[in-house]
Design an enzyme around this catalytic site. Structure first.
Site, PDB file in Angstrom:
ATOM      1  N   GLU A 265      96.928  52.087 126.902  1.00 50.52           N
ATOM      2  CA  GLU A 265      97.214  51.293 125.388  1.00 50.52           C
ATOM      3  C   GLU A 265      96.881  50.348 125.661  1.00 50.52           C
ATOM      4  O   GLU A 265      95.616  49.733 126.600  1.00 50.52           O
ATOM      5  CB  GLU A 265      98.580  50.520 125.659  1.00 50.52           C
ATOM      6  CG  GLU A 265      99.527  51.614 126.382  1.00 50.52           C
ATOM      7  CD  GLU A 265     101.302  50.667 126.210  1.00 50.52           C
ATOM      8  OE1 GLU A 265     101.127  48.894 125.415  1.00 50.52           O
ATOM      9  OE2 GLU A 265     102.176  51.202 125.905  1.00 50.52           O
ATOM     10  N   HIS A 286     103.596  50.309 120.338  1.00 55.03           N
ATOM     11  CA  HIS A 286     104.143  49.434 121.471  1.00 55.03           C
ATOM     12  C   HIS A 286     104.451  48.454 120.571  1.00 55.03           C
ATOM     13  O   HIS A 286     104.563  47.479 120.398  1.00 55.03           O
ATOM     14  CB  HIS A 286     103.418  48.943 122.031  1.00 55.03           C
ATOM     15  CG  HIS A 286     103.834  48.323 123.891  1.00 55.03           C
ATOM     16  ND1 HIS A 286     103.716  48.378 124.723  1.00 55.03           N
ATOM     17  CD2 HIS A 286     105.634  47.623 123.487  1.00 55.03           C
ATOM     18  CE1 HIS A 286     104.611  48.041 125.677  1.00 55.03           C
ATOM     19  NE2 HIS A 286     105.587  47.742 124.850  1.00 55.03           N
TER      20      HIS A 286
END
Length: 313
Positions: A265, A286
């Site tokens: 990420e 997210h």
């Protein structure tokens, strides 16, 4: 130098009002400039982060005056909690403040993937009428399987039960005789993990990333799922084997999947290429636990935790 450094986005009104009187550096992009962050923390007494700032030995060594870390969320895998404890640095997650947001994300995504009716806007506007291709399924009467039965899972189950789903869960830390299985909305059936995976129509993950849970949903576990079952991961990246999931979707062995979290990420284009050509897949950045309302709750809870700690120090 600032007393409090905030490295990722949060509610700015909470900063202005809740941290009034402190010298605050608010730079929501600072998490991306790690070298600069290391140089900035020398005099900081408090650090407020989300999930991208890595609070580990190098950062802690550069911040000898640090006494508290406020986490704008609940997961602590980006924070070396033991290293903080060894340095007498308190760590405060925003426990409970985004439970509703994640629960709503799971239910919304499950309904979207089950119903299969919401991707036809362009086709309908162009004069096509693909009704037979868009006949989906109702959520009522389906079984929701929760891997983990903590606070967020319970909020998810409450909403699922209201929609007519039956609830089952696997949690090795909740004994089968625990009263936690009986909730105001009804009972969640405790099941072994294999049985849960094999019998659920929608599987939602609610566990932290640990040695035990890394790649928990690997190729073998995905093969145990019902052929038309839905998998949702809004917990932590790394719990699902992304390559195995992509392969299962392309092979038509699953009814769909949603990933809000990833092993890498932000997800790079090279890593994201593994999902190319996957049908019935929802990818989000997210964001499951972040709504306007939860951002306010999380921010204020974190501000209150940090302020209270600094005033007592």
């Amino acid at each position: 130098m600032p007393d409090i450094i905030i490295t990722e986005f949060m509610d700015e009104e909470a900063i202005r009002q809740g941290l009034a009187g402190f010298d605050v550096l608010y730079d929501p992009k600072l998490a991306d400039r790690r070298g600069e962050l290391i140089e900035t923390v020398a005099d900081a007494r408090a650090l407020i982060v989300r999930n991208r700032t890595q609070v580990r030995e190098r950062l802690l060594s550069a911040a000898p005056k640090l006494t508290v870390v406020g986490r704008l969320g609940v997961g602590l895998d980006n924070i070396d909690v033991e290293a903080c404890k060894a340095r007498n640095v308190a760590v405060f997650p925003a426990t409970g403040a985004n439970d509703v947001s994640v629960a709503e994300y799971v239910i919304t995504t499950a309904m979207l993937l089950l119903r299969n009716a919401y991707g036809a806007t362009a086709a309908v506007a162009q004069g096509f009428w693909p009704r037979s291709d868009l006949i989906g399924r109702e959520i009522s009467g389906k079984r929701l399987g929760l891997v983990g039965f903590g606070a967020i899972a319970k909020e998810t189950a409450k909403r699922a039960a209201a929609l007519g789903m039956t609830i089952a869960a696997y949690d090795p830390y909740v004994p089968p005789t625990s009263p936690a299985w009986d909730q105001p909305w009804g009972r969640a059936e405790p099941l072994p993990l294999d049985a849960l995976i094999e019998t659920s129509d929608v599987i939602s993950l609610h566990v932290p990333l640990t040695v035990e849970t890394r790649n928990l949903m690997d190729a073998a576990m995905l093969a145990r799922m019902r052929p038309n079952a839905i998998l949702i991961n809004a917990a932590r990246g790394g719990i699902v084997d992304e390559n195995a999931l992509a392969e299962a979707l392309r092979a038509g062995r699953l009814g769909g999947a949603a990933l809000d979290v990833f092993e890498e990420e932000p997800l790079s284009s090279s890593r994201g290429a593994v999902f190319e050509g996957c049908p019935r897949l929802v990818l989000t950045p997210h964001i499951a636990g972040v709504t306007q309302e939860s951002n306010t709750r999380v921010s204020w809870l974190t501000v209150e935790n940090v302020r209270r700690h600094l005033e007592r120090a």
